[in-house]
Structures are given as C-alpha cells and as structure tokens.
Design a protein around this motif. Structure first.
Motif, PDB file in Angstrom:
ATOM      1  N   LEU A   1      65.832  60.367  68.403  1.00 29.36           N
ATOM      2  CA  LEU A   1      64.413  60.558  68.744  1.00 29.36           C
ATOM      3  C   LEU A   1      63.564  59.309  68.498  1.00 29.36           C
ATOM      4  O   LEU A   1      62.829  58.877  69.378  1.00 29.36           O
TER       5      LEU A   1
ATOM      6  N   LYS B   1      63.215  55.612  74.241  1.00 30.67           N
ATOM      7  CA  LYS B   1      61.937  55.831  74.918  1.00 30.67           C
ATOM      8  C   LYS B   1      61.771  57.327  75.164  1.00 30.67           C
ATOM      9  O   LYS B   1      60.685  57.868  75.068  1.00 30.67           O
ATOM     10  N   HIS B   2      62.887  57.961  75.485  1.00 26.58           N
ATOM     11  CA  HIS B   2      62.899  59.406  75.689  1.00 26.58           C
ATOM     12  C   HIS B   2      64.345  59.844  75.662  1.00 26.58           C
ATOM     13  O   HIS B   2      65.234  59.039  75.907  1.00 26.58           O
TER      14      HIS B   2
ATOM     15  N   LEU C   1      62.395  55.871  83.815  1.00 32.52           N
ATOM     16  CA  LEU C   1      61.791  55.593  82.510  1.00 32.52           C
ATOM     17  C   LEU C   1      62.355  54.314  81.885  1.00 32.52           C
ATOM     18  O   LEU C   1      61.620  53.496  81.339  1.00 32.52           O
TER      19      LEU C   1
ATOM     20  N   GLY D   1      50.139  49.082  75.861  1.00 30.50           N
ATOM     21  CA  GLY D   1      48.838  49.066  75.193  1.00 30.50           C
ATOM     22  C   GLY D   1      48.933  49.266  73.691  1.00 30.50           C
ATOM     23  O   GLY D   1      48.069  48.812  72.939  1.00 30.50           O
ATOM     24  N   SER D   2      49.994  49.927  73.221  1.00 24.01           N
ATOM     25  CA  SER D   2      50.084  50.200  71.794  1.00 24.01           C
ATOM     26  C   SER D   2      50.429  48.940  70.993  1.00 24.01           C
ATOM     27  O   SER D   2      50.380  48.946  69.770  1.00 24.01           O
TER      28      SER D   2
ATOM     29  N   PHE E   1      61.281  72.685  74.971  1.00 21.78           N
ATOM     30  CA  PHE E   1      61.799  72.715  73.609  1.00 21.78           C
ATOM     31  C   PHE E   1      61.891  71.286  73.071  1.00 21.78           C
ATOM     32  O   PHE E   1      62.146  70.343  73.809  1.00 21.78           O
TER      33      PHE E   1
ATOM     34  N   ASN F   1      58.590  68.643  67.927  1.00 28.66           N
ATOM     35  CA  ASN F   1      59.343  67.700  67.095  1.00 28.66           C
ATOM     36  C   ASN F   1      59.000  66.252  67.456  1.00 28.66           C
ATOM     37  O   ASN F   1      58.795  65.405  66.594  1.00 28.66           O
ATOM     38  N   ARG F   2      58.913  65.982  68.760  1.00 31.41           N
ATOM     39  CA  ARG F   2      58.595  64.616  69.195  1.00 31.41           C
ATOM     40  C   ARG F   2      57.206  64.198  68.697  1.00 31.41           C
ATOM     41  O   ARG F   2      56.999  63.062  68.273  1.00 31.41           O
TER      42      ARG F   2
ATOM     43  N   SER G   1      57.075  64.057  64.795  1.00 35.61           N
ATOM     44  CA  SER G   1      57.890  62.934  64.334  1.00 35.61           C
ATOM     45  C   SER G   1      57.078  61.638  64.356  1.00 35.61           C
ATOM     46  O   SER G   1      57.267  60.749  63.523  1.00 35.61           O
TER      47      SER G   1
ATOM     48  N   ARG H   1      56.633  59.139  61.279  1.00 36.61           N
ATOM     49  CA  ARG H   1      56.978  57.722  61.326  1.00 36.61           C
ATOM     50  C   ARG H   1      55.835  56.842  60.870  1.00 36.61           C
ATOM     51  O   ARG H   1      56.043  55.767  60.335  1.00 36.61           O
TER      52      ARG H   1
ATOM     53  N   GLN I   1      46.497  53.668  66.351  1.00 34.47           N
ATOM     54  CA  GLN I   1      47.888  53.301  66.593  1.00 34.47           C
ATOM     55  C   GLN I   1      48.723  54.541  66.902  1.00 34.47           C
ATOM     56  O   GLN I   1      49.535  54.559  67.813  1.00 34.47           O
TER      57      GLN I   1
ATOM     58  N   ASN J   1      47.897  55.781  70.368  1.00 31.77           N
ATOM     59  CA  ASN J   1      48.549  54.909  71.355  1.00 31.77           C
ATOM     60  C   ASN J   1      50.033  55.238  71.487  1.00 31.77           C
ATOM     61  O   ASN J   1      50.583  55.233  72.584  1.00 31.77           O
ATOM     62  N   HIS J   2      50.665  55.495  70.353  1.00 38.01           N
ATOM     63  CA  HIS J   2      52.089  55.812  70.406  1.00 38.01           C
ATOM     64  C   HIS J   2      52.348  57.202  70.976  1.00 38.01           C
ATOM     65  O   HIS J   2      53.313  57.415  71.689  1.00 38.01           O
TER      66      HIS J   2
ATOM     67  N   LYS K   1      52.628  57.250  74.608  1.00 37.44           N
ATOM     68  CA  LYS K   1      53.856  56.717  75.203  1.00 37.44           C
ATOM     69  C   LYS K   1      54.939  57.778  75.357  1.00 37.44           C
ATOM     70  O   LYS K   1      55.928  57.550  76.029  1.00 37.44           O
TER      71      LYS K   1
ATOM     72  N   PRO L   1      56.745  60.614  77.022  1.00 33.08           N
ATOM     73  CA  PRO L   1      56.653  61.133  78.393  1.00 33.08           C
ATOM     74  C   PRO L   1      56.160  62.582  78.445  1.00 33.08           C
ATOM     75  O   PRO L   1      55.570  62.978  79.442  1.00 33.08           O
ATOM     76  N   ASP L   2      56.378  63.366  77.386  1.00 33.70           N
ATOM     77  CA  ASP L   2      55.950  64.765  77.411  1.00 33.70           C
ATOM     78  C   ASP L   2      54.477  64.958  77.054  1.00 33.70           C
ATOM     79  O   ASP L   2      53.957  66.060  77.153  1.00 33.70           O
TER      80      ASP L   2
ATOM     81  N   LEU M   1      45.805  58.931  81.830  1.00 30.98           N
ATOM     82  CA  LEU M   1      44.839  57.850  81.562  1.00 30.98           C
ATOM     83  C   LEU M   1      45.420  56.528  82.011  1.00 30.98           C
ATOM     84  O   LEU M   1      46.565  56.244  81.726  1.00 30.98           O
TER      85      LEU M   1
END
Lengths: 557, 168
Positions: A123, A127-128, A148, A302-303, B14, B18-19, B22, B26, B60, B63-64, B67, B69-70, B168
């Motif tokens: 995870l 990236k995914h 992706l 951007g991050s 599902f 968690n993503r 997480s 982090r 930050q 921003n993360h 990123k 995708p979901d 965005l």
C-alpha cells in the motif's frame, strides 16, 4: 473471444506494447505461466534467480527505455520478494507493473499455503494496487494500471490475481494501448510570476532531477539556460539527462556532489528547480540551505511543492510544457560577473581533484569512461562506488545512468543491468562494490543463461566503504560490522557460474581487462582491488551546509 | 496544534478506508474521530476525519490524499462555514440517589432516554462535539457505565456540494 484470466493478462501485456517481462513462476502463477508458454513467440519472459532480481530488472528496463517495466511473481514469498524492488521504483518514480498470483478467492483470508496480503503490504510503496475479485474486471484493471503507471509522476502499480480468477473465463476484446493522461502546463499566473522572478535574478542556477528526463524536457531546459545565462546542476536522478561535457553543466550536487555545482547553488540568488524533490541528500541542513536564494519549483506532482523547502513560487505542471510557455517571457540576459564567480568555483574544484597515481577510485571510473558507447547503460549499486561513478562517469545519452537514488537499494544494480541490457539491446555495465554485489550476485546465473553481455566492475575494498567512511569521520573509527573479511574469489565465482572474470590491481591491468570485458559475449566480472580507506569527496557532513563542506581528508592509518 | 475537520469523498470499494487512514498513519497524524458511510450515490463513500496537527502537515496530507486514485474530492471545514454534529449514546447507572440529577442534566442538554431499566438508563444526544464533551463531563459526577460516540459528520453551509469539486 472467450479467454481465461491468465490469457487475458498476457493478451493485455501484448496489447499494451510490452515485449519483455521478468519474473519467476510458482504454484499460484502456474496459469499465467501456461499462457506465457502459449504466447512465447509474442512475449519474452526472462527467468531470474530471485524475484527481487526480476523486480530490479523490470525497473532497469523501464529506466533505460522510458516504457513500463513488467514483473511477474507467484503468491506469498514470491510476492514479498518483490517488495524492495517495488519500493525502489516507487521512490524513483519509475513506471512498473507487478502482477502476482494469489491463492483462490475461496481461500483468501484463511492463511493458506503461500497466501500473503500483498496489496496490504505494498500500500505505501505503490501508486495504486488492485486485488482482482472477478475476471470480468481484470482487463479494465490491467489497462488502468498501465495508464496510472505512466501518467503524471510515474510509479509502480501492483495487481494481485487469485488463481480462480486466472482460471475463470470471460470475453476479451483487443484495445489499443492506453495513452498516458494528457500532460498540462502550470497555470499562467504562476508562469508570469516565475518569469518576473527569473528576469530579476542576477545569479540564477538551474537544478534539475529525474523529472526532467521523465518529461523529456532537456531541450527546453538548455534553451532556457542559454537565454538567461545560467549554470546547471542536477540531482543523482538527473544524471545523463544532458551530456556531461555540456559547457554549462557543473555536475551532480548534494552530499557528494561536485564542489562547483554545490557552491553555485549555495551562492545563487535564484534556484530554478525542475522535476526535483529537494531530498535531504541534496539540501543538507534545510534551515541553512541556499539561504540567499529564491526558489522556483516546477513539478508535475503538486504534493512535492513546498514539501521540504519554502519555494517562493511553486508551479504544478509538466516541466516541458511549462518551460515552453515560460521561455518566450524571459529576457535574453548575459551575466558575466556570475560566470566569473562560477568559473572560480570550478578552478577550486579542479585544484582539489584526486590526481594520485595508482588504482584510485576516480581513475577506475575515468578508465571505464573510455569504453562506454553512446548507448551504454551504466547501472550501479549503492555506496561509495555509486558516488564515484556519479561524479566521474561521462554521459552522452539520457537514461544511460541507472541507479537507486531515493531508496538507496544495495543489490539493485545487477538486476537493473540485466533489464537495461534487454531494454537497450546492448551491452550494459554494472559498477558495484563487493558489499552491494554480495547482495544479489545470484543473478549471474541469469546473465549466463541468457548470455547477456554485462561488464561487472566490482570496486573491491573488502569493506562496506560508505559505512566505513562514516565510522571513520563520525564514529571514532569503530568499524562495527563494516569489515567483510570474506574470502570470495570473484574470478572463480564467475567461472563456477559459467562466466568469465579476472582480478586487477593496477590501472594498466584494468584497462586491458576492460578491453576484454567489452568484447566478451556474456557477462564478465572485473574484480578491481581498491584501498579500503578511500573517501568519497567532497562531502557535506550530515546536517551541515555548504560552509561545512569537506574537500580534502588525510586520515591517519 | 490545530484541530481540522476534513471530508474525503472516495470510490465505494473495499480497502479504500485503509488507503485513506494509512496516509494519516504515514504522516503520523492521530485521528481523533472518523466516520464513514455511503452517500447519495452508492458508488461513493464519504469519510469525515477530525485530527490535530499543524498547517503545513495538514496541507501535505491533503496533497497526498489527492494522489490516491480512489479519492474523488476533499473538503476542509471550519466552524464558520459548516455544520458539524455527532451522536452520543451513554449508559448511566440507575440509582435512587442520583436518578433525578441525571435526568435533570439530560433535559438541560436535550438528551433523550432511549432505554431504561432498574439498573441503568441509556441516553441519546445529538450535538456538537463541544456540547457532547460538556455533557459527558457533567455525567462524570455520577456513575457512567459505558459511552459510545460517532465522531463528527459535517456539511458545508451553502448549496455547493463536495461532488462539485471532483477532479480538481
């Protein structure tokens, strides 16, 4: 066309233009490997000695070609063996697709034999990632994964495919390869603001990284440098983007960067940063980093803007498209005084270059340079040899320096050199140390089996050189577990695996060995003995700034 | 340290919670409350997170999150521009000596009795986080058996929605 999940995986790889995959079979990947068997005339599978080697090979292939690298593994240990490889690709933004088999969905969550939650494990380093529940979703997931992996800031994507999903059948229709998302330039108001700052700068400096190579923005960057008369330096990941002998190019900067580029950056009043992320290995102490400079930061992600340093102007966008818009707004400008200053730094650097006789680390790399073709990819492992290579290698073509920058993965180089050789269809070079090489030398079996021409140059000092350097400088010469005391005979090792090799102790011997190695048909090891107390210099001590730079060291034995 | 309330609109799949969480782990943000539910469409879920931190870290983090995708969109709420409520269930020991005091306090806060027996009383209170904290503090004078609270749910004070800022 009604196909099994396993066939769909192989079909989609072919559809996406992938001709080479690296991997290792196993119980839960048998169906995928059966499909590979059936399609072996369309897709080439390289069997490595270990899944980690396969992951690094796919990564090296991607770095050398700019295409998406693909790696296969089975479930459980096969999948966990990929983890270091995936993390390496993640930290360096390399497009990589990892496809793992897993136990059937009916067994998931029961701690079955060789079952592991690899989507959970990966995870934070992908990236995914996807767990495929239903064969009907498989094709779309694979295509989305390719999109992706290569879009925006590239990176690894993992797909976990349970065995019953590999067996189940569904309709498959060919589709053309997915395009990456349309790149975009930064917003106009930001570009205007950046142009104003650049036009007002007296001592501008351009700092680029791997993002410049990904965006393929070398020409735009050079045009800009010419227009505003700025010197150029780069991070480790930026190396090879432009020819090393380009007159404005001062080399890599940072902890072990060139004195000239690090000093130019330190003295600049503007740092124009392109596709970089201001890693601590570049900035040193961030509080003391380039305090007199305004920072303009252009990055597709951007991050990254304002993450570690305070830029006055952050531009989120594709570096190439943004520079294209920025260029016409800049005034042509000569800066003779700044040039004189930078030239002075260059002369200072020249005066402290290592010019000793004998087989010094710098000499090793300079001799290697003579043999490198335009298209030769040089891969490294991690440690002193990596820095010596980065400082002294002569690059001519982008994507020909392949090194683990972000994660700093010892053991990366051999797999990467295998992947790079397949990617460039040419001989590749691995510059390594005896410590790093020891981590994944099992891949010599792979290089021999596929008769891959790789020149393996081991800078052998019998110690973990970078660890030793730190222990010498900062830990009172307590050489705790950094002296290898091994009895490995690398020449005999090469022969036992079916390769060739020799040991060298002088520059002349190295020269001759290299001339043999670059004519060899398969892998060729050169065991190059160097002293254990060589230092990588210059060095910015950890937490220090350019004022603390160490350029010269005499250490009592 | 500031307190932030952020709503994250995500694909209803599902593993997505968690993503998102997480990412907090982090960045070493401690989540003080978290609510998740499906939204007006079953394809999207809405995660409301309340956490403490500093501005730079929060930015930050956002921003993360973008990123992933979901993640479809993110909205940050302040007290001025939003309405936030949470739900409390609280179980109190039912004793003769404290019964009337507890009921009086509950009335004052607008808490409703949802279950009642000779040993215990259960109240429900829908209020702001601050008011719920106050009520619980008041109840500490008596014997609390058990507490469960949902964490904040928030909506912006305007006709615009979180879905309007997708992509965005």
């Amino acid at each position: 066309m009604l196909l099994s999940g396993a066939d769909i995986i192989v079909k989609i790889l072919i559809e996406q233009g992938c001709d080479t995959v690296f991997g290792y079979p196993g119980g839960q990947a048998l169906n995928i490997y059966d499909s590979l068997y059936a399609h072996s005339n369309e897709i080439n599978h390289i069997l490595t000695a270990h899944e980690q080697g396969a992951a690094h090979a796919a990564d090296g292939y991607a770095r050398a070609t700019g295409r998406v690298g693909v790696v296969f593994s089975t479930s459980g240990p096969g999948a966990t063996n990929l983890v270091t490889g995936i993390a390496t690709a993640y930290l360096d933004s390399i497009p990589l697709i990892a496809i793992c088999g897993n136990v059937p969905t009916t067994h998931i969550g029961t701690d079955s034999f060789q079952e592991i939650d690899i989507t959970g494990i990966t995870l934070p380093i992908t990236k995914h990632n996807y767990f495929v529940n239903d064969v009907e979703d498989l094709a779309d997931i694979l295509r989305e994964a390719f999109r992706l992996a290569k879009s925006g800031r590239p990176g690894p994507v993992l797909i976990d495919v349970p065995k019953d999903v590999q067996i189940a059948k569904c309709e498959y229709e060919f589709q053309p390869a997915v395009e990456k998302e349309e790149p975009f330039a930064a917003k106009n108001d930001r570009i205007n603001e950046a142009a104003k700052i650049i036009n007002a700068a007296k001592q501008p400096y351009i700092y680029f990284g791997g993002g410049l190579i990904t965006a393929n923005a070398q020409a735009e960057m050079l045009a800009l440098a010419e227009k505003i008369d700025a010197p150029i330096g780069c991070s480790l990941m930026g190396l090879s983007a432009i020819p090393t002998d380009y007159p404005r190019f001062l080399g890599m900067q940072g902890m072990h960067g060139h004195y000239t580029s690090s000093m130019a950056m330190h003295n600049a009043d503007l740092i124009l940063s392109l596709g970089v992320r201001f890693n601590d290995r570049v900035t040193g102490n961030r509080q003391k980093f380039a305090t007199g400079a305004k920072i303009i930061h252009i990055d597709v992600d951007g991050s990254e803007l304002f993450k570690t340093v305070d830029a006055v102007c952050g531009l989120r966008g594709d570096v190439k498209l943004t520079l294209e818009k920025l260029l016409p707004m800049l005034k042509e400008n000569k800066k003779p005084e700044w040039r004189v200053k930078v030239e002075a730094f260059r002369q200072e650097e020249e005066s402290c270059l290592d010019k000793r006789e004998g087989l010094t680390p710098r000499k090793v790399i300079l001799i290697l340079n003579k043999y490198l073709g335009e298209n030769t990819a040089v891969c490294t492992d991690v440690g002193q040899h990596q820095m010596w290579a980065a400082q002294n290698l002569n690059f001519k073509t982008p994507r020909r320096f392949i090194s683990s920058g972000g994660l700093g993965t010892m053991g990366f180089g051999f797999g990467a050199a295998i992947g790079a050789a397949f990617g460039t269809k040419e001989r590749s070079v691995l510059v390594t140390g005896d410590g790093s090489f020891g981590m994944n030398l099992n891949e010599l079996a792979t290089a021999v089996r596929y008769n891959i021409p790789i020149v393996i140059l081991i800078m052998n000092n019998g110690v973990l050189g970078m660890v030793r350097q730190w222990q010498t400088l900062f830990y009172n010469k307590h050489y705790s577990n950094s002296v290898l005391e091994r009895k490995t005979d690398f020449t005999a090792f090469a022969k036992s695996f079916g390769a060739n090799g020799e040991a060298v102790t002088t520059p002349e011997e190295l020269d001759e060995a290299l001339s043999r190695a670059f004519r060899a048909e398969g892998p060729y090891i050169i065991d190059c003995k160097i002293d254990k107390d060589e230092f990588v210099l210059p060095m910015l001590p950890p937490g220090g700034s350019m004022d603390d730079i160490i350029t010269n060291l005499e250490v009592e034995q | 340290m500031n307190r932030y309330t952020v709503a994250v609109l995500v694909n209803n799949q599902f593993g997505v919670l968690n993503r998102v969480t997480s990412m907090f782990r982090r960045r070493r943000f401690n989540i003080s409350s978290l609510t998740v539910s499906e939204t007006e469409t079953s394809e999207l879920s809405r995660i409301t997170v309340v956490f403490d931190g500093d501005d730079a870290g929060k930015q930050q983090l956002i921003n993360h999150l973008y990123k992933l995708p979901d993640v479809c969109s993110i909205k940050e709420f302040s007290d001025d521009n939003s309405v936030s409520f949470e739900l409390l269930l609280i179980k109190m020991k039912n004793e003769t000596k404290s019964r009337e005091d507890i009921r009086g306090a509950a009335d004052a806060f607008g808490a409703i009795i949802v279950d009642y027996s000779k040993d215990y009383m259960m109240f429900r209170l829908t209020e702001t986080t601050k008011r719920i904290d106050d009520f619980i503090n008041l109840m500490r004078e008596f014997t609390i058996l058990e507490i469960c609270r949902t964490g904040s749910v928030s909506l912006e004070r305007s006709s615009t929605t979180i879905r309007q800022i997708i992509n965005l």
